[in-house]
Design a protein around this motif. Structure first.
Motif, PDB file in Angstrom:
ATOM      1  N   UNK A 418     -54.756  11.557  27.309  1.00 40.14           N
ATOM      2  CA  UNK A 418     -55.756  12.001  28.283  1.00 40.14           C
ATOM      3  C   UNK A 418     -55.059  12.605  29.505  1.00 40.14           C
ATOM      4  N   UNK A 419     -53.985  11.944  29.962  1.00 40.67           N
ATOM      5  CA  UNK A 419     -53.228  12.446  31.105  1.00 40.67           C
ATOM      6  C   UNK A 419     -52.602  13.800  30.776  1.00 40.67           C
ATOM      7  N   UNK A 420     -51.971  13.898  29.603  1.00 42.27           N
ATOM      8  CA  UNK A 420     -51.354  15.160  29.197  1.00 42.27           C
ATOM      9  C   UNK A 420     -52.383  16.280  29.154  1.00 42.27           C
ATOM     10  N   UNK A 421     -53.525  16.028  28.543  1.00 39.62           N
ATOM     11  CA  UNK A 421     -54.522  17.089  28.395  1.00 39.62           C
ATOM     12  C   UNK A 421     -55.072  17.528  29.753  1.00 39.62           C
ATOM     13  N   UNK A 426     -55.678  21.742  33.364  1.00 39.95           N
ATOM     14  CA  UNK A 426     -55.938  22.007  34.780  1.00 39.95           C
ATOM     15  C   UNK A 426     -54.731  22.652  35.463  1.00 39.95           C
ATOM     16  N   UNK A 427     -53.531  22.148  35.193  1.00 32.59           N
ATOM     17  CA  UNK A 427     -52.367  22.538  35.982  1.00 32.59           C
ATOM     18  C   UNK A 427     -51.456  23.563  35.317  1.00 32.59           C
ATOM     19  N   UNK A 428     -51.540  23.738  33.997  1.00 29.48           N
ATOM     20  CA  UNK A 428     -50.585  24.649  33.349  1.00 29.48           C
ATOM     21  C   UNK A 428     -50.689  26.085  33.867  1.00 29.48           C
ATOM     22  N   UNK A 429     -51.875  26.580  34.289  1.00 30.16           N
ATOM     23  CA  UNK A 429     -51.886  27.949  34.825  1.00 30.16           C
ATOM     24  C   UNK A 429     -51.030  28.107  36.075  1.00 30.16           C
TER      25      UNK A 429
END
Length: 556
Positions: A418-421, A426-429
């Protein structure tokens, strides 16, 4: 009746895991991550261009093994897959990424089938499939057009059919396995090293003289294929650029420094301790061991940086806890050790997979660029699922104060997922967007809409012409042969590409009042230009200045 219900329930659970894998790899695929990396763009554009025109960008007719990009020879089969996808889904980033993302989801099937063969209980096979479905390593690469994902799926299927052949002695299974092994040669280059090693290990899987002879022949065949490919310009092209076997400047510099430190008159000692064999061997060992680093595996990840995700490793930390617990339990009282988990008749097959896991790092350890590399080692990450599943099953009967350790770990894995997703979606962009080139996508879309508002547009080659061609849906056969090395193009429509990141400061341009000049964000704006707009990266840093003349410029 009960057995039928149980089997239906297991099939339903497998279907749910497969659906989860599909969702995690296809959800918002066109915009997450935002912007096509230049390798992704090359895959989609070259694939569609060649399928439409029967020749590639350099005019080569129907290439089948590689795309000849002036010294770099990436496999072209993944490009064709992306190209075919654009005919189905349109000329979009989603279409470019879809084939490899789908191949990543399909890997769940052979992972389950192999687990079903290896483990006594089918639920362990389902656990392995679930772990692969949510594996960060696999999700990140599946969504980023990493062609090695397709090769790994082919590898898992080839292992399954190989095991089926060993059990049934039916040549149809060996034939399918061999075809898949050959296909991997043209899906990703690292398999040209691992396939002969894998087949050599297969010799010891069967005691029958006849069957061993078959595997010896296959080992010789694949070794010869690897050596023959290695002797071709396209086979050694990328290898020469990255491999420590070709003794690049990094190792030359290290030897030179060591020789200098030995001091004058110590040539013999320098040759003994700092010769090529010693330095190469130690560097290979260093690179190989770096892939077992906890930082690489569990916390920081690796490179290329476009695959990085902050505060996230390639595996879940809970997987590491599996191993620690297993060691602790094994050292305790014998009654704590669970019953056998592996199918005893297939223990050799499990050891064979572990061997595959170990040798899969050899190609990565032979390179010096972008290390530790997440792309070249995805097979290692996927095959790690088998020992992880073994330890997970090993903990099934272990309880702490009547609380199942297996249950606790499963909850921990779910929480980490859940944390990874959340981090990814949300943050990868915002993370390392400069390395993905998301600005080129934004600029290309702007130019497609606005380029006709200007007489001429000057922009740097770094803007990459393929982006404009892709988003303007221009796959004209007239372009074949106009491209230079690194897919450079001098002009298309009213766009002129300049070999300088700051065209406004060069004598190569002749702007007028109706010209647009585009500089990289780090360029200083000359006094006779003013900025009319700019392209921002998704992380809000400036990428391109869009400039116009303040007054007509005189040129001699």
């Amino acid at each position: 009746m009960i057995n039928k219900l149980q089997q239906r329930w297991k099939l339903a659970l497998l279907a749910a895991i497969f659906l989860l894998a599909i969702i995690l790899r296809l959800y918002n695929l066109g915009i997450l991550p935002y912007g096509l990396h230049e390798d992704e763009m090359m895959n989609g554009y070259v694939g569609r261009f060649t399928l439409l025109n029967g020749k590639d960008l350099y005019g080569n007719r129907w290439p089948l093994l590689y795309f000849n990009n002036f010294g770099d020879y990436p496999p072209i089969i993944p490009m064709y897959l992306s190209g075919i996808s654009t005919f189905i889904f349109g000329v979009t980033p989603f279409a470019v990424r879809f084939p490899i993302a789908a191949a990543g989801a399909i890997a769940i099937i052979p992972m389950y089938l192999l687990g079903k063969m290896l483990f006594k209980k089918e639920r362990y096979a389902l656990a392995g499939a679930f772990f692969l479905a949510i594996l960060p390593w696999h999700i990140l690469l599946s969504r980023a057009t990493a062609e090695n994902v397709t090769a790994v799926t082919a590898h898992l299927f080839s292992m399954y059919f190989l095991f089926q052949y060993l059990e049934t002695k039916k040549l149809k299974y060996l034939s399918v396995s061999t075809i898949l092994l050959i296909a991997k040669y043209f899906l990703y280059a690292t398999f040209r090293v691992t396939i002969p090693l894998t087949m050599f290990a297969a010799i010891f899987l069967d005691k029958g003289k006849k069957w061993r002879t078959i595997f010896i022949i296959l080992t010789i065949f694949f070794t010869l294929v690897t050596l023959l490919i290695g002797k071709t310009p396209w086979g050694e092209g990328r290898f020469k650029q990255t491999s420590i076997l070709y003794f690049n400047d990094t190792l030359k510099g290290r030897i030179s420094l060591l020789d200098t430190q030995e001091g004058p008159g110590h040539t013999l000692m320098a040759n003994i301790f700092h010769n090529k064999l010693v330095v190469f061997t130690r560097e290979f060992i260093r690179q190989y061991l770096s892939y077992y680093s906890p930082n690489f595996l569990f916390t920081d990840g690796g490179i290329p940086r476009r695959y990085l995700l902050s505060d996230t490793g390639l595996l879940y930390i809970s997987f590491f806890a599996f191993g620690v617990l297993a060691i602790f339990i094994s050292l305790g009282p014998k009654e704590n050790v669970p019953i056998e988990i592996l199918n005893q008749k297939r223990r050799k097959l499990f050891m064979f997979i572990l061997f595959t896991m170990l040798v899969s790092l050899i190609p990565a350890a032979m390179t010096l660029d972008d290390v530790p590399n997440v792309h070249r080692t995805i097979l290692f990450g996927v095959t790690l699922i088998f020992p992880i599943t073994l330890v997970f099953a090993y903990l099934e009967k272990i309880h702490w104060k009547k609380i199942s350790l297996q249950g606790i770990l499963l909850l921990a894995i779910t929480a980490e997922f859940v944390y990874f997703w959340h981090q990814y979606s949300v943050h990868v962009p915002q993370v390392e967007s400069i390395y993905r080139g998301d600005d080129r996508t934004t600029l290309a879309k702007y130019l497609v809409t606005h380029h006709n508002e200007f007489d001429i547009v000057y922009l740097p080659h770094d803007a990459k012409p393929l982006y404009y061609l892709f988003f303007s849906n221009n796959f004209s056969s007239n372009l074949a042969g106009q491209f230079g090395p690194n897919i450079a193009l001098d002009h298309v429509d009213n766009l002129v590409f300049i070999g300088d990141n700051c065209p406004s400061g060069t004598a190569q341009i002749h702007p007028t009042a109706k010209s647009l000049v585009i500089d990289r964000g780090e360029c200083k704006i000359p006094g006779d230009f003013f900025q009319v707009d700019q392209v921002m990266r998704i992380d809000n840093t400036s990428s391109f200045h869009l400039l116009k003349l303040s007054a007509p410029k005189n040129f001699k």
